[in-house]
Design an enzyme around this catalytic site. Structure first.
Site, PDB file in Angstrom:
ATOM      1  N   ALA A  94       0.836  -1.209   0.000  1.00  0.00           N
ATOM      2  CA  ALA A  94       0.000   0.000   0.000  1.00  0.00           C
ATOM      3  C   ALA A  94       0.865   1.252   0.000  1.00  0.00           C
ATOM      4  O   ALA A  94       1.820   1.362   0.772  1.00  0.00           O
ATOM      5  CB  ALA A  94      -0.906   0.000   1.234  1.00  0.00           C
ATOM      6  N   ILE A 147       0.879   5.746  -1.276  1.00  0.00           N
ATOM      7  CA  ILE A 147       0.231   6.897  -1.920  1.00  0.00           C
ATOM      8  C   ILE A 147       1.294   7.904  -2.341  1.00  0.00           C
ATOM      9  O   ILE A 147       2.430   7.862  -1.847  1.00  0.00           O
ATOM     10  CB  ILE A 147      -0.767   7.595  -0.971  1.00  0.00           C
ATOM     11  N   TYR A 202       7.769  11.175  -0.479  1.00  0.00           N
ATOM     12  CA  TYR A 202       7.722   9.796  -0.998  1.00  0.00           C
ATOM     13  C   TYR A 202       9.126   9.171  -1.024  1.00  0.00           C
ATOM     14  O   TYR A 202       9.313   8.017  -0.614  1.00  0.00           O
ATOM     15  CB  TYR A 202       7.129   9.853  -2.400  1.00  0.00           C
ATOM     16  N   GLY A 206      10.532   0.429 -10.777  1.00  0.00           N
ATOM     17  CA  GLY A 206      10.680   1.710 -11.469  1.00  0.00           C
ATOM     18  C   GLY A 206       9.298   2.251 -11.769  1.00  0.00           C
ATOM     19  O   GLY A 206       8.353   2.061 -10.996  1.00  0.00           O
TER      20      GLY A 206
END
Ligand code: CAA
Length: 241
Positions: free
Chosen positions: A83, A85, A147, A178
């Protein structure tokens, strides 16, 4: 006896491909998801894989969710922390909420999930944990301080837990995809994707979710016990770590 695998973010994108590939290999699979009920119901109808809704950024929700999975399928042998985002923004415009959401969901979830399965895996002397990191945790990416930090953190977490768990028969590895053909990458502005990203991929195309799923199947196998603490890059040659 078929092993039980739990895939977070397992109803869409890379996670859905992982869940399906593990099911095809004979695992009893559960797919977690956080919000998109419609996609989860569609995935369940198509694959027959049971879906479980909770937010992996919450420690308590992970505990409850894993309890429900284990009641339905049995103890978790294979955990795939997939998971994740994005909340892309240059740091000079990034809001604290964008930073916290990505850190809590992408990195905090590793603690929240692993903490609830690691004791059982240690007792049973078997476990496979696969963390889906990213090329952008290895090389950094403009617009992604949040991130990239979370994904780099996943690699450190992987290496530390691998050392802790090795003697208990539990392997812990990271995969760094990637740019893969999913909704997440399709959300990148089109001109950025075409001008600044695709030309940097030597194989000349995005990866496919199934190509990452193959890596997970490899690392999850019973006979993959030698491989732990590793970082497997699957990026079409874009970056050699
Ligand atoms: N690589 C190289 N250059 C980039 C870039 C990238 N990934 N992203 C943006 N740029 C360039 C733009 O082309 C632009 O250049 P020019 O000024 O020469 O036109 C400059 O940076 C500023 O970009 P924007 O005008 O778009 O500025 P913005 O503030 O509106 O948005 C941004 C900045 C948030 C970084 C936005 O461009 C963006 O979302 N870029 C994509 C970032 C990215 O690659 N995210 C990866 C998502 S996929 C993923 O995360 C999965 C995975 O694990 C790989």
């Amino acid at each position: 006896m078929s092993r039980v695998a739990l895939v977070t973010g397992g109803t869409r994108g890379i996670g859905a491909a992982i869940a399906k590939a593990l099911k095809d290999k004979g695992y009893k699979v559960a797919a977690n998801y956080a919000g998109n009920d419609e996609a989860a119901q569609r995935f369940n109808a198509e694959t027959g894989i049971p879906v479980f809704k909770w937010d992996v950024s919450s420690f308590e929700a992970c505990g409850e969710g894993i309890k429900a999975v284990e009641a339905a399928l049995g103890p978790v042998d294979v955990l795939v922390n997939n998971a994740g985002i994005t909340r892309d923004a240059m740091l000079h415009r990034m809001k604290p909420e964008q930073w916290m959401a990505v850190i809590n969901t992408n990195l905090g979830s590793l603690f929240n999930m692993c903490r609830h399965v690691i004791e059982g895996m240690r007792e049973r002397k078997f476990g496979r944990i696969v963390n889906i990191s990213s090329i952008n945790g290895q090389k950094g990416q403009m617009g992604q301080t949040n991130y990239s930090a979370a994904k780099a953190g996943e690699i450190g977490f992987t290496k530390a837990l691998a050392q802790e768990a090795a003697r208990a028969g539990v392997t812990v590895n990271a995969i760094c995809p990637g740019y893969i053909n999913t909704e997440m990458v399709q959300a990148v502005p089109k001109d950025v994707l075409e001008k600044s990203i695709l030309p940097l991929i030597p194989i000349g195309r995005l990866g496919e979710p199934e190509e990452i799923a193959r890596c997970v199947v490899f690392l999850a196998a019973d006979d993959a016990g030698l491989i732990t603490g590793a970082t497997l890059s699957a990026n079409g040659g874009q970056y050699f770590h």
